[in-house]
Enzyme design. Structure first.
Site, PDB file in Angstrom:
ATOM      1  N   SER A   4       0.833  -1.197   0.000  1.00 53.08           N
ATOM      2  CA  SER A   4       0.000   0.000   0.000  1.00 53.08           C
ATOM      3  C   SER A   4       0.876   1.258   0.000  1.00 53.08           C
ATOM      4  O   SER A   4       1.915   1.294  -0.652  1.00 53.08           O
ATOM      5  CB  SER A   4      -0.982  -0.043   1.183  1.00 53.08           C
ATOM      6  OG  SER A   4      -0.300  -0.239   2.402  1.00 53.08           O
ATOM      7  N   ASP A  44       1.011  14.023   8.385  1.00 50.43           N
ATOM      8  CA  ASP A  44      -0.005  13.072   8.834  1.00 50.43           C
ATOM      9  C   ASP A  44       0.407  12.199  10.025  1.00 50.43           C
ATOM     10  O   ASP A  44      -0.441  11.590  10.661  1.00 50.43           O
ATOM     11  CB  ASP A  44      -0.484  12.182   7.680  1.00 50.43           C
ATOM     12  CG  ASP A  44       0.597  11.295   7.082  1.00 50.43           C
ATOM     13  OD1 ASP A  44       1.661  11.125   7.711  1.00 50.43           O
ATOM     14  OD2 ASP A  44       0.373  10.770   5.981  1.00 50.43           O
ATOM     15  N   HIS A  52       2.950   8.249   7.582  1.00 48.48           N
ATOM     16  CA  HIS A  52       3.885   7.787   6.554  1.00 48.48           C
ATOM     17  C   HIS A  52       5.315   8.168   6.912  1.00 48.48           C
ATOM     18  O   HIS A  52       5.557   9.136   7.633  1.00 48.48           O
ATOM     19  CB  HIS A  52       3.489   8.347   5.187  1.00 48.48           C
ATOM     20  CG  HIS A  52       2.149   7.848   4.737  1.00 48.48           C
ATOM     21  ND1 HIS A  52       0.988   8.594   4.858  1.00 48.48           N
ATOM     22  CD2 HIS A  52       1.789   6.660   4.202  1.00 48.48           C
ATOM     23  CE1 HIS A  52      -0.031   7.892   4.406  1.00 48.48           C
ATOM     24  NE2 HIS A  52       0.424   6.706   4.007  1.00 48.48           N
TER      25      HIS A  52
END
Length: 260
Positions: A14, A189, A192
């Site tokens: 992903s 965020d 990541h």
């Protein structure tokens, strides 16, 4: 496919895979170390969980291909481990199903050829405080938590032991750094990986590749370079009579990876 085939290394997963070629990303570092030695192919799909991955597994890794990858680095889990949304849809996959999906993918990839190797990456931790700071309570009903990432990581490691596959527990490895929450994730965020977090991933992968007794070796310092022969067309050396063969030259920015 261009001529002079090199071993293929496929990164499949992903967003941790898709974003790995950002500036300072672990995929970019990894590919740079394997220049002239292996072709690193990125098959990263942000937002995906293992249900979505299974839908394309045969398309991405067809068993009838004449050339199969030498190494597949497999990452899924962060999205699966999010809390289930009350509406019944979303990225969450229950833990038993997640493990069964990973088992199916690992078995399929291992079956591509006798020399196809697999390394699984677990979900890394997250900076929950930063997620809250950036997103507020917008994702509370499908939150990504350290507790969930830990549980899915532990179960994946157990599965890999059962299947005789190498696993790298990123949830544990990243938290070995004292200031991991503040340095290992991008600030937009808290999920990541930053360049510092990416360096941990590369180091853990190289540790595995150096330690295992796979034949042929897939460790970067033990793999041959394309076209290593001397040539009169290289730059002339200090003696003014011979040339300098740079086919196995290790660049200054790569030297930090020699001591693994």
């Amino acid at each position: 496919m261009v001529g002079c085939r090199r071993p293929q290394f496929v990164l499949f997963g992903s967003s941790v895979i898709q974003m790995s070629f950002n500036v300072g990303g672990w995929g970019a570092i990894f590919a740079d170390l394997y220049a002239r030695k292996a072709d690193v192919l990125v098959r990263g799909y942000s937002g995906w969980n293992t249900r979505m991955a299974l839908q394309v597994l045969d398309k991405l890794f067809p068993k009838d291909e004449p050339v199969q990858p030498s190494l597949v680095i497999l990452y899924f889990g962060g999205n699966d481990a999010t809390k289930p949304h009350p509406c019944g849809i979303g990225s969450h996959v229950p833990l038993p199903e997640y493990i069964e999906n990973m088992k199916t993918m690992i078995a399929h990839i291992k079956g591509l050829s006798d020399e196809t190797r697999v390394i699984c990456l677990t979900s890394p931790p997250v900076n929950e405080a930063r997620i809250r700071e950036v997103f507020g309570n917008a994702f509370d009903d499908q939150a990504r938590t350290n507790e969930g990432c830990c549980l899915y990581s532990q179960k994946l490691v157990e599965l890999c032991k059962e299947m005789d596959v190498e696993a790298i527990n990123l949830w544990t490895a990243i938290q070995e750094k004292d200031d991991w929450a503040d340095t290992c994730f991008i600030t937009i965020d808290g999920i990541h990986l930053s360049s510092e977090g990416s360096q941990i991933v590369v180091r853990e992968i190289l540790k595995v590749l150096k330690r295992v007794d796979w034949e042929p070796s897939l460790y970067w310092l033990k793999m041959p370079s394309d076209f290593p022969e001397d040539s009169p067309y290289y730059v002339v050396g200090p003696d003014g009579k011979t040339t300098l063969n740079v086919s196995n030259h290790i660049c200054s920015w790569q030297r930090g990876w020699l001591d693994i």
